[in-house]
Design a protein around this motif. Structure first.
Motif, PDB file in Angstrom:
ATOM      1  N   TRP A  90      -1.347  -3.538 -21.004  1.00  0.00           N
ATOM      2  CA  TRP A  90      -0.468  -2.849 -20.066  1.00  0.00           C
ATOM      3  C   TRP A  90      -1.260  -1.913 -19.168  1.00  0.00           C
ATOM      4  O   TRP A  90      -2.051  -1.095 -19.662  1.00  0.00           O
ATOM      5  CB  TRP A  90       0.573  -2.046 -20.843  1.00  0.00           C
ATOM      6  N   TYR A  91      -1.027  -2.012 -17.871  1.00  0.00           N
ATOM      7  CA  TYR A  91      -1.709  -1.166 -16.898  1.00  0.00           C
ATOM      8  C   TYR A  91      -0.724  -0.751 -15.813  1.00  0.00           C
ATOM      9  O   TYR A  91       0.164  -1.520 -15.435  1.00  0.00           O
ATOM     10  CB  TYR A  91      -2.884  -1.923 -16.243  1.00  0.00           C
ATOM     11  N   GLY A  92      -0.904   0.439 -15.314  1.00  0.00           N
ATOM     12  CA  GLY A  92      -0.141   0.905 -14.172  1.00  0.00           C
ATOM     13  C   GLY A  92      -0.963   0.697 -12.909  1.00  0.00           C
ATOM     14  O   GLY A  92      -2.107   1.136 -12.838  1.00  0.00           O
ATOM     15  N   GLN A  93      -0.408   0.004 -11.942  1.00  0.00           N
ATOM     16  CA  GLN A  93      -1.116  -0.293 -10.694  1.00  0.00           C
ATOM     17  C   GLN A  93      -1.602   0.978 -10.000  1.00  0.00           C
ATOM     18  O   GLN A  93      -2.610   0.967  -9.322  1.00  0.00           O
ATOM     19  CB  GLN A  93      -0.200  -1.080  -9.751  1.00  0.00           C
ATOM     20  N   GLN A  94      -0.894   2.089 -10.205  1.00  0.00           N
ATOM     21  CA  GLN A  94      -1.244   3.341  -9.543  1.00  0.00           C
ATOM     22  C   GLN A  94      -2.275   4.165 -10.312  1.00  0.00           C
ATOM     23  O   GLN A  94      -2.611   5.275  -9.903  1.00  0.00           O
ATOM     24  CB  GLN A  94       0.016   4.186  -9.310  1.00  0.00           C
ATOM     25  N   ASP A  95      -2.793   3.636 -11.414  1.00  0.00           N
ATOM     26  CA  ASP A  95      -3.784   4.359 -12.225  1.00  0.00           C
ATOM     27  C   ASP A  95      -5.125   4.361 -11.507  1.00  0.00           C
ATOM     28  O   ASP A  95      -5.723   3.316 -11.273  1.00  0.00           O
ATOM     29  CB  ASP A  95      -3.918   3.707 -13.594  1.00  0.00           C
ATOM     30  N   THR A  96      -5.587   5.521 -11.157  1.00  0.00           N
ATOM     31  CA  THR A  96      -6.870   5.657 -10.462  1.00  0.00           C
ATOM     32  C   THR A  96      -7.920   6.350 -11.322  1.00  0.00           C
ATOM     33  O   THR A  96      -8.974   6.739 -10.809  1.00  0.00           O
ATOM     34  CB  THR A  96      -6.688   6.462  -9.149  1.00  0.00           C
ATOM     35  N   SER A  97      -7.663   6.497 -12.602  1.00  0.00           N
ATOM     36  CA  SER A  97      -8.605   7.182 -13.482  1.00  0.00           C
ATOM     37  C   SER A  97      -9.957   6.477 -13.474  1.00  0.00           C
ATOM     38  O   SER A  97     -10.033   5.256 -13.624  1.00  0.00           O
ATOM     39  CB  SER A  97      -8.065   7.213 -14.912  1.00  0.00           C
ATOM     40  N   PRO A  98     -11.040   7.230 -13.334  1.00  0.00           N
ATOM     41  CA  PRO A  98     -12.368   6.619 -13.352  1.00  0.00           C
ATOM     42  C   PRO A  98     -12.813   6.170 -14.748  1.00  0.00           C
ATOM     43  O   PRO A  98     -13.821   5.494 -14.871  1.00  0.00           O
ATOM     44  CB  PRO A  98     -13.273   7.732 -12.829  1.00  0.00           C
ATOM     45  N   ALA A 122       4.757   0.324 -10.009  1.00  0.00           N
ATOM     46  CA  ALA A 122       5.147   1.722  -9.766  1.00  0.00           C
ATOM     47  C   ALA A 122       4.630   2.675 -10.840  1.00  0.00           C
ATOM     48  O   ALA A 122       4.896   3.869 -10.774  1.00  0.00           O
ATOM     49  CB  ALA A 122       6.663   1.825  -9.668  1.00  0.00           C
ATOM     50  N   ALA A 123       3.879   2.166 -11.804  1.00  0.00           N
ATOM     51  CA  ALA A 123       3.397   3.002 -12.907  1.00  0.00           C
ATOM     52  C   ALA A 123       1.951   3.409 -12.674  1.00  0.00           C
ATOM     53  O   ALA A 123       1.225   2.814 -11.883  1.00  0.00           O
ATOM     54  CB  ALA A 123       3.524   2.252 -14.233  1.00  0.00           C
ATOM     55  N   ALA A 124       1.545   4.437 -13.410  1.00  0.00           N
ATOM     56  CA  ALA A 124       0.160   4.908 -13.366  1.00  0.00           C
ATOM     57  C   ALA A 124      -0.375   4.935 -14.797  1.00  0.00           C
ATOM     58  O   ALA A 124       0.095   4.181 -15.653  1.00  0.00           O
ATOM     59  CB  ALA A 124       0.097   6.276 -12.692  1.00  0.00           C
ATOM     60  N   GLY A 125      -1.329   5.793 -15.066  1.00  0.00           N
ATOM     61  CA  GLY A 125      -1.951   5.846 -16.384  1.00  0.00           C
ATOM     62  C   GLY A 125      -1.048   6.343 -17.492  1.00  0.00           C
ATOM     63  O   GLY A 125      -1.295   6.101 -18.667  1.00  0.00           O
ATOM     64  N   SER A 126       0.010   7.028 -17.136  1.00  0.00           N
ATOM     65  CA  SER A 126       0.933   7.573 -18.143  1.00  0.00           C
ATOM     66  C   SER A 126       2.049   6.595 -18.497  1.00  0.00           C
ATOM     67  O   SER A 126       3.075   6.990 -19.026  1.00  0.00           O
ATOM     68  CB  SER A 126       1.549   8.880 -17.622  1.00  0.00           C
ATOM     69  N   LEU A 127       1.824   5.314 -18.276  1.00  0.00           N
ATOM     70  CA  LEU A 127       2.905   4.340 -18.458  1.00  0.00           C
ATOM     71  C   LEU A 127       3.452   4.288 -19.878  1.00  0.00           C
ATOM     72  O   LEU A 127       4.625   3.943 -20.058  1.00  0.00           O
ATOM     73  CB  LEU A 127       2.504   2.952 -17.978  1.00  0.00           C
ATOM     74  N   LEU A 128       2.677   4.664 -20.879  1.00  0.00           N
ATOM     75  CA  LEU A 128       3.228   4.676 -22.235  1.00  0.00           C
ATOM     76  C   LEU A 128       4.292   5.753 -22.391  1.00  0.00           C
ATOM     77  O   LEU A 128       5.132   5.675 -23.279  1.00  0.00           O
ATOM     78  CB  LEU A 128       2.134   4.871 -23.280  1.00  0.00           C
ATOM     79  N   ARG A 129       4.267   6.736 -21.530  1.00  0.00           N
ATOM     80  CA  ARG A 129       5.293   7.783 -21.556  1.00  0.00           C
ATOM     81  C   ARG A 129       6.428   7.477 -20.587  1.00  0.00           C
ATOM     82  O   ARG A 129       7.549   7.879 -20.802  1.00  0.00           O
ATOM     83  CB  ARG A 129       4.669   9.135 -21.231  1.00  0.00           C
ATOM     84  N   THR A 130       6.117   6.764 -19.501  1.00  0.00           N
ATOM     85  CA  THR A 130       7.135   6.512 -18.477  1.00  0.00           C
ATOM     86  C   THR A 130       7.776   5.135 -18.589  1.00  0.00           C
ATOM     87  O   THR A 130       8.863   4.918 -18.068  1.00  0.00           O
ATOM     88  CB  THR A 130       6.541   6.669 -17.068  1.00  0.00           C
ATOM     89  N   ARG A 131       7.097   4.197 -19.241  1.00  0.00           N
ATOM     90  CA  ARG A 131       7.616   2.829 -19.369  1.00  0.00           C
ATOM     91  C   ARG A 131       7.585   2.353 -20.819  1.00  0.00           C
ATOM     92  O   ARG A 131       7.409   1.185 -21.099  1.00  0.00           O
ATOM     93  CB  ARG A 131       6.802   1.855 -18.515  1.00  0.00           C
ATOM     94  N   SER A 132       7.747   3.292 -21.747  1.00  0.00           N
ATOM     95  CA  SER A 132       7.625   2.958 -23.172  1.00  0.00           C
ATOM     96  C   SER A 132       8.648   1.925 -23.612  1.00  0.00           C
ATOM     97  O   SER A 132       8.364   1.104 -24.477  1.00  0.00           O
ATOM     98  CB  SER A 132       7.718   4.212 -24.029  1.00  0.00           C
TER      99      SER A 132
END
Length: 144
Positions: A90-98, A122-132
């Motif tokens: 699982w990955y959020g397309q908006q995740d820009t973490s290096p 529409a998700a970022a790196g916090s997807l486990l909290r926002t798309r759990s």
């Protein structure tokens, strides 16, 4: 980080331990996250829990974090092609973490024959909290 570990795992562990603390890790997470992730991480309830977890994780020093980082960045001791069980990445397309997957799991999913790669636009790196719910629904469907 992968290159540093490959060049010398013990030197990398020392470097990670010299850098790491609950405070520096929190600062790294907040400053390298997208605005969407910062909003999630700094929401009062999650921030208190997250900071408490970091404080506990570093309560005996940074060596555990350093060792975990070396292990995560090292060559894995098994062949990914040999994984036969279902794997969901699982990955959020908006995740820009290096420090997360720069290709959002593209390379990893090609190496695991049973992998299904989920990239949520529409998700970022916090997807486990926002798309759990989506993650858990998929996990439960695999268990059935």
């Amino acid at each position: 980080m992968v290159d540093a570990v490959a060049a010398g795992p013990e030197a990398a562990a020392t470097s990670f331990a010299d850098f790491a603390s609950a405070e520096t890790l929190w600062d790294l997470i907040v400053t390298t996250s997208t605005e969407a992730d910062r909003t999630v991480y700094t929401a009062p309830v999650l921030q208190r829990a997250f900071r408490r977890a970091l404080d506990e994780a570093f309560s005996q020093g940074p060596e555990g974090y350093a060792r975990d980082t070396v292990l995560a960045m090292s060559r894995w001791p098994f062949d990914l092609a040999g994984i036969g069980v279902p794997v969901d990445l699982w990955y959020g397309q908006q995740d820009t973490s290096p420090v997360h997957s720069p290709d959002l799991g593209g390379t990893l999913s090609r190496m695991i024959p049973s992998a299904v790669r989920h990239v949520l636009p529409a998700a970022a790196g916090s997807l486990l909290r926002t798309r759990s719910e989506a993650v858990l629904d998929t996990l439960l469907s695999r268990a059935r």
